[in-house]
Design an enzyme around this catalytic site. Structure first.
Site, PDB file in Angstrom:
ATOM      1  N   THR A 165      13.609  17.120  12.269  1.00  0.00           N
ATOM      2  CA  THR A 165      14.106  18.461  12.423  1.00  0.00           C
ATOM      3  C   THR A 165      14.581  18.952  11.094  1.00  0.00           C
ATOM      4  O   THR A 165      14.631  20.119  10.658  1.00  0.00           O
ATOM      5  CB  THR A 165      15.153  18.670  13.501  1.00  0.00           C
ATOM      6  OG1 THR A 165      14.827  18.657  14.865  1.00  0.00           O
ATOM      7  CG2 THR A 165      15.895  19.992  13.621  1.00  0.00           C
ATOM      8  N   ASP A 225      28.949  39.414 -14.868  1.00  0.00           N
ATOM      9  CA  ASP A 225      28.109  39.557 -13.896  1.00  0.00           C
ATOM     10  C   ASP A 225      28.784  38.989 -12.838  1.00  0.00           C
ATOM     11  O   ASP A 225      28.994  37.763 -12.333  1.00  0.00           O
ATOM     12  CB  ASP A 225      26.823  38.760 -14.212  1.00  0.00           C
ATOM     13  CG  ASP A 225      25.955  38.549 -12.801  1.00  0.00           C
ATOM     14  OD1 ASP A 225      26.148  39.375 -11.970  1.00  0.00           O
ATOM     15  OD2 ASP A 225      24.914  37.493 -13.121  1.00  0.00           O
ATOM     16  N   THR A 283      22.563  33.788  -3.507  1.00  0.00           N
ATOM     17  CA  THR A 283      23.038  33.920  -2.338  1.00  0.00           C
ATOM     18  C   THR A 283      21.701  34.855  -1.234  1.00  0.00           C
ATOM     19  O   THR A 283      21.460  34.483  -0.204  1.00  0.00           O
ATOM     20  CB  THR A 283      24.078  34.772  -2.394  1.00  0.00           C
ATOM     21  OG1 THR A 283      25.040  34.215  -2.894  1.00  0.00           O
ATOM     22  CG2 THR A 283      24.691  35.110  -0.770  1.00  0.00           C
ATOM     23  N   PRO A 286      23.027  46.732  -9.308  1.00  0.00           N
ATOM     24  CA  PRO A 286      23.007  46.806 -10.592  1.00  0.00           C
ATOM     25  C   PRO A 286      22.912  45.482 -11.179  1.00  0.00           C
ATOM     26  O   PRO A 286      22.306  45.746 -12.238  1.00  0.00           O
ATOM     27  CB  PRO A 286      24.728  47.065 -10.862  1.00  0.00           C
ATOM     28  CG  PRO A 286      25.188  47.901  -9.612  1.00  0.00           C
ATOM     29  CD  PRO A 286      24.443  47.318  -8.519  1.00  0.00           C
ATOM     30  N   ASP A 287      23.126  44.488 -10.505  1.00  0.00           N
ATOM     31  CA  ASP A 287      22.596  43.136 -11.018  1.00  0.00           C
ATOM     32  C   ASP A 287      20.923  43.133 -11.208  1.00  0.00           C
ATOM     33  O   ASP A 287      20.584  42.560 -11.934  1.00  0.00           O
ATOM     34  CB  ASP A 287      23.160  42.219 -10.073  1.00  0.00           C
ATOM     35  CG  ASP A 287      22.718  42.261  -8.620  1.00  0.00           C
ATOM     36  OD1 ASP A 287      22.424  43.150  -8.190  1.00  0.00           O
ATOM     37  OD2 ASP A 287      22.610  41.089  -8.065  1.00  0.00           O
ATOM     38  N   ARG A 288      20.251  43.875  -9.866  1.00  0.00           N
ATOM     39  CA  ARG A 288      18.895  43.728 -10.309  1.00  0.00           C
ATOM     40  C   ARG A 288      18.282  44.507 -11.136  1.00  0.00           C
ATOM     41  O   ARG A 288      17.464  44.149 -11.917  1.00  0.00           O
ATOM     42  CB  ARG A 288      18.141  44.396  -8.840  1.00  0.00           C
ATOM     43  CG  ARG A 288      18.198  43.530  -7.681  1.00  0.00           C
ATOM     44  CD  ARG A 288      17.981  43.653  -6.288  1.00  0.00           C
ATOM     45  NE  ARG A 288      16.366  44.201  -6.404  1.00  0.00           N
ATOM     46  CZ  ARG A 288      15.720  44.905  -5.453  1.00  0.00           C
ATOM     47  NH1 ARG A 288      16.290  45.805  -4.689  1.00  0.00           N
ATOM     48  NH2 ARG A 288      14.467  45.248  -5.705  1.00  0.00           N
ATOM     49  N   GLY A 339      28.688  38.541  -8.969  1.00  0.00           N
ATOM     50  CA  GLY A 339      27.807  38.460  -8.210  1.00  0.00           C
ATOM     51  C   GLY A 339      28.516  38.226  -6.783  1.00  0.00           C
ATOM     52  O   GLY A 339      29.430  38.346  -6.624  1.00  0.00           O
ATOM     53  N   TYR A 398      12.845  52.985  -8.231  1.00  0.00           N
ATOM     54  CA  TYR A 398      13.307  52.768  -6.984  1.00  0.00           C
ATOM     55  C   TYR A 398      13.722  54.279  -6.447  1.00  0.00           C
ATOM     56  O   TYR A 398      14.327  55.091  -6.936  1.00  0.00           O
ATOM     57  CB  TYR A 398      14.738  52.139  -7.336  1.00  0.00           C
ATOM     58  CG  TYR A 398      14.988  51.200  -6.083  1.00  0.00           C
ATOM     59  CD1 TYR A 398      14.527  49.888  -6.050  1.00  0.00           C
ATOM     60  CD2 TYR A 398      16.224  51.488  -5.248  1.00  0.00           C
ATOM     61  CE1 TYR A 398      14.872  49.003  -4.998  1.00  0.00           C
ATOM     62  CE2 TYR A 398      16.553  50.672  -4.316  1.00  0.00           C
ATOM     63  CZ  TYR A 398      15.925  49.227  -4.086  1.00  0.00           C
ATOM     64  OH  TYR A 398      16.362  48.366  -3.129  1.00  0.00           O
ATOM     65  N   ARG A 428      29.774  34.423  -7.341  1.00  0.00           N
ATOM     66  CA  ARG A 428      30.395  33.750  -8.580  1.00  0.00           C
ATOM     67  C   ARG A 428      30.457  34.779  -9.554  1.00  0.00           C
ATOM     68  O   ARG A 428      29.590  35.884  -9.747  1.00  0.00           O
ATOM     69  CB  ARG A 428      29.616  32.856  -9.027  1.00  0.00           C
ATOM     70  CG  ARG A 428      29.483  31.255  -8.452  1.00  0.00           C
ATOM     71  CD  ARG A 428      28.614  30.354  -9.217  1.00  0.00           C
ATOM     72  NE  ARG A 428      29.679  29.696  -9.961  1.00  0.00           N
ATOM     73  CZ  ARG A 428      30.651  28.724  -9.798  1.00  0.00           C
ATOM     74  NH1 ARG A 428      30.822  28.470  -8.568  1.00  0.00           N
ATOM     75  NH2 ARG A 428      31.368  28.476 -10.754  1.00  0.00           N
TER      76      ARG A 428
END
Length: 251
Positions: free
Chosen positions: A176, A7, A126, A101-103, A9, A93, A12
């Protein structure tokens, strides 16, 4: 002979090996600038029979892995491309070439682990991705948002006075740092809850799966109890690799 799953990404590389029964043998991860640690681990292992991967990183990083596989194992990496159907899941989709491809692998990994259930699959890395899968196996689509650190960085770099600093979550922040922390985490959690609500409005009873390095930042703020999961992309790649021919991807 083992099978290696990758994987690759945005920040990583995660990897795992499995035997012919689908049981994990070894696993690890490495930052993009520390791929040599993965290469060292692989040199110490028996050569895998096949290698399957999902990549959303820069092409140069993928090429490093391709070069290693060819040089040390004499094989090519089978990089996943989203398909219209796989493992009993219908992919709606609109433009497959746009889908990460990761999804797709994560959706397939979620389906393999929780068959027959409606699922919301939230991966907090990320980017935050939030995808919806019906109980009868229709992938409806999902959302992509800047992740926790990207949101913080955007505020710090796009404004003159907002810091990139640690804060705490409060109902009514009075500093803040706490205002930023509370705002970002609340926005991300609310996006996940919104997708759960949308599936519920269709008559589904979804299980919420929460993955990724920032999953722990969001779990306590969710209105829906979440099942924490790891390595859904790797599980999806493994489910595809070990699937019967009738359930493999269809173009």
């Amino acid at each position: 002979m083992s099978t290696l799953f990758l994987d690759l990404g945005n920040t990583r590389l995660k990897w795992a090996t499995a035997d012919t029964c689908g049981d994990w043998l070894a696993q690890g991860d490495a930052a993009h600038d520390q791929l040599d640690t993965a290469f060292a681990a692989w040199r110490a292992m028996p050569a895998p029979g096949t290698v399957h991967g999902a990549c959303v990183a820069a092409p140069a990083l993928r090429e490093q892995l391709d070069t290693f596989a060819t040089a040390h194992w004499g094989c090519k990496i089978d990089w996943l491309a989203p398909s219209r159907q796989a493992l009993g899941v219908e992919n709606r989709y609109r433009r497959l070439e746009q889908q990460g491809p990761d999804r797709w692998a994560a959706v397939l990994g979620a389906r393999a682990r929780f068959p027959g259930e409606a699922l919301v699959i939230a991966s907090a890395g990320t980017a935050l991705t939030v995808d919806a899968l019906t109980a009868d196996g229709v992938f409806l689509g999902g959302m992509i948002l800047p992740g926790y650190r990207l949101m913080k960085r955007a505020l710090a770099t796009g404004t003159a006075r907002l810091p990139d600093a640690e804060g705490r979550v409060h109902d009514y922040p009075t500093s803040t740092e706490d205002a930023i922390e509370t705002g970002i985490r609340t926005a991300l959690a609310a996006s996940i809850d919104a997708m759960v609500g949308r599936l519920q409005a269709r008559g589904e009873t979804p299980r919420l799966l929460l993955a990724g390095g920032d999953a722990s930042q969001l779990a306590a703020l969710l209105n829906t109890p979440a099942t924490l999961v790891d390595n859904l992309v790797l599980h999806g790649l493994a489910a595809l690799a070990f699937a019967q021919p009738a359930t493999r991807p269809a173009p």
